[in-house]
Design a protein around this motif. Sequence first.
Motif, PDB file in Angstrom:
ATOM      1  N   ILE A 279      19.772  -2.433  -2.846  1.00 11.66           N
ATOM      2  CA  ILE A 279      19.418  -1.441  -3.860  1.00 11.66           C
ATOM      3  C   ILE A 279      17.905  -1.411  -4.054  1.00 11.66           C
ATOM      4  N   TYR A 280      17.286  -2.579  -4.093  1.00  8.12           N
ATOM      5  CA  TYR A 280      15.824  -2.649  -4.255  1.00  8.12           C
ATOM      6  C   TYR A 280      15.112  -1.932  -3.110  1.00  8.12           C
ATOM      7  N   ASP A 281      15.556  -2.149  -1.898  1.00  5.88           N
ATOM      8  CA  ASP A 281      14.919  -1.486  -0.755  1.00  5.88           C
ATOM      9  C   ASP A 281      15.063   0.035  -0.836  1.00  5.88           C
ATOM     10  N   ALA A 282      16.171   0.504  -1.390  1.00 10.51           N
ATOM     11  CA  ALA A 282      16.389   1.951  -1.511  1.00 10.51           C
ATOM     12  C   ALA A 282      15.630   2.544  -2.702  1.00 10.51           C
ATOM     13  N   HIS A 283      15.547   1.806  -3.796  1.00  4.74           N
ATOM     14  CA  HIS A 283      14.940   2.318  -5.033  1.00  4.74           C
ATOM     15  C   HIS A 283      14.064   1.251  -5.685  1.00  4.74           C
ATOM     16  N   PRO A 284      12.961   0.878  -5.062  1.00  2.55           N
ATOM     17  CA  PRO A 284      12.147  -0.219  -5.596  1.00  2.55           C
ATOM     18  C   PRO A 284      11.531   0.060  -6.964  1.00  2.55           C
ATOM     19  N   GLU A 285      11.314   1.331  -7.279  1.00  3.09           N
ATOM     20  CA  GLU A 285      10.708   1.660  -8.575  1.00  3.09           C
ATOM     21  C   GLU A 285      11.590   1.252  -9.745  1.00  3.09           C
ATOM     22  N   ALA A 286      12.868   1.082  -9.516  1.00  2.00           N
ATOM     23  CA  ALA A 286      13.798   0.702 -10.583  1.00  2.00           C
ATOM     24  C   ALA A 286      13.559  -0.721 -11.077  1.00  2.00           C
TER      25      ALA A 286
ATOM     26  N   ARG B 282       1.879  -8.220   6.798  1.00  4.82           N
ATOM     27  CA  ARG B 282       1.671  -9.461   7.545  1.00  4.82           C
ATOM     28  C   ARG B 282       2.651 -10.550   7.096  1.00  4.82           C
ATOM     29  N   ASN B 283       2.995 -10.526   5.793  1.00  6.71           N
ATOM     30  CA  ASN B 283       3.912 -11.528   5.243  1.00  6.71           C
ATOM     31  C   ASN B 283       5.375 -11.120   5.345  1.00  6.71           C
ATOM     32  N   ASN B 284       5.627  -9.977   5.985  1.00 10.29           N
ATOM     33  CA  ASN B 284       6.998  -9.529   6.234  1.00 10.29           C
ATOM     34  C   ASN B 284       7.823  -9.420   4.950  1.00 10.29           C
ATOM     35  N   VAL B 285       7.256  -8.743   3.935  1.00  8.86           N
ATOM     36  CA  VAL B 285       7.966  -8.599   2.666  1.00  8.86           C
ATOM     37  C   VAL B 285       9.053  -7.528   2.778  1.00  8.86           C
ATOM     38  N   ARG B 286       9.863  -7.422   1.761  1.00  7.06           N
ATOM     39  CA  ARG B 286      10.980  -6.472   1.737  1.00  7.06           C
ATOM     40  C   ARG B 286      10.488  -5.036   1.841  1.00  7.06           C
ATOM     41  N   LEU B 287      11.320  -4.186   2.406  1.00  6.71           N
ATOM     42  CA  LEU B 287      11.015  -2.769   2.545  1.00  6.71           C
ATOM     43  C   LEU B 287      10.690  -2.146   1.191  1.00  6.71           C
ATOM     44  N   GLY B 288      11.424  -2.509   0.162  1.00  5.88           N
ATOM     45  CA  GLY B 288      11.164  -1.958  -1.170  1.00  5.88           C
ATOM     46  C   GLY B 288       9.755  -2.232  -1.634  1.00  5.88           C
ATOM     47  N   SER B 289       9.247  -3.426  -1.366  1.00  2.95           N
ATOM     48  CA  SER B 289       7.879  -3.767  -1.757  1.00  2.95           C
ATOM     49  C   SER B 289       6.863  -2.950  -0.974  1.00  2.95           C
ATOM     50  N   ILE B 290       7.118  -2.735   0.292  1.00  2.00           N
ATOM     51  CA  ILE B 290       6.241  -1.901   1.115  1.00  2.00           C
ATOM     52  C   ILE B 290       6.207  -0.488   0.530  1.00  2.00           C
ATOM     53  N   LYS B 291       7.361   0.044   0.170  1.00  2.00           N
ATOM     54  CA  LYS B 291       7.424   1.388  -0.420  1.00  2.00           C
ATOM     55  C   LYS B 291       6.563   1.465  -1.686  1.00  2.00           C
ATOM     56  N   LEU B 292       6.582   0.424  -2.502  1.00  5.50           N
ATOM     57  CA  LEU B 292       5.795   0.425  -3.723  1.00  5.50           C
ATOM     58  C   LEU B 292       4.296   0.448  -3.407  1.00  5.50           C
ATOM     59  N   LEU B 293       3.903  -0.222  -2.355  1.00  3.49           N
ATOM     60  CA  LEU B 293       2.487  -0.354  -2.018  1.00  3.49           C
ATOM     61  C   LEU B 293       1.912   0.821  -1.258  1.00  3.49           C
ATOM     62  N   VAL B 294       2.761   1.693  -0.766  1.00  2.10           N
ATOM     63  CA  VAL B 294       2.273   2.842   0.023  1.00  2.10           C
ATOM     64  C   VAL B 294       1.829   3.951  -0.905  1.00  2.10           C
TER      65      VAL B 294
END
Length: 93
Positions: free
Chosen positions: A21-28, A81-93
């Motif tokens: 769920i986090y990877d799909a909707h990290p803003e939540a 570089r640290n291979n974090v979760r997709l949801g975190s990447i989405k937040l940072l983009v």
Amino acid sequence: ACRRDYNDSKIETGIHIITTIYDAHPEAIDDNRVVSTIQRYHQQVQEFLNSQLVYSRQAKDHRLMTTPDENGQLPLHTALRNNVRLGSIKLLV
């Protein structure tokens, strides 16, 4: 499956659901209902949520997001570089 009183055999399933769920909707993750009730959840769930909240807070800080670190890396580069979760990447983009 993620409340404190559940046993560890079920918590892995709960963690998998939460991470999906986090990877799909990290803003939540920034929803006040999540943050204000985090202590109600199993320790592993708390650890996951707290580790991902770091990226949510970084994403809100425009100066931090646009200022390279001592290695010339932006938070997005470091996260990749640290291979974090997709949801975190989405937040940072």
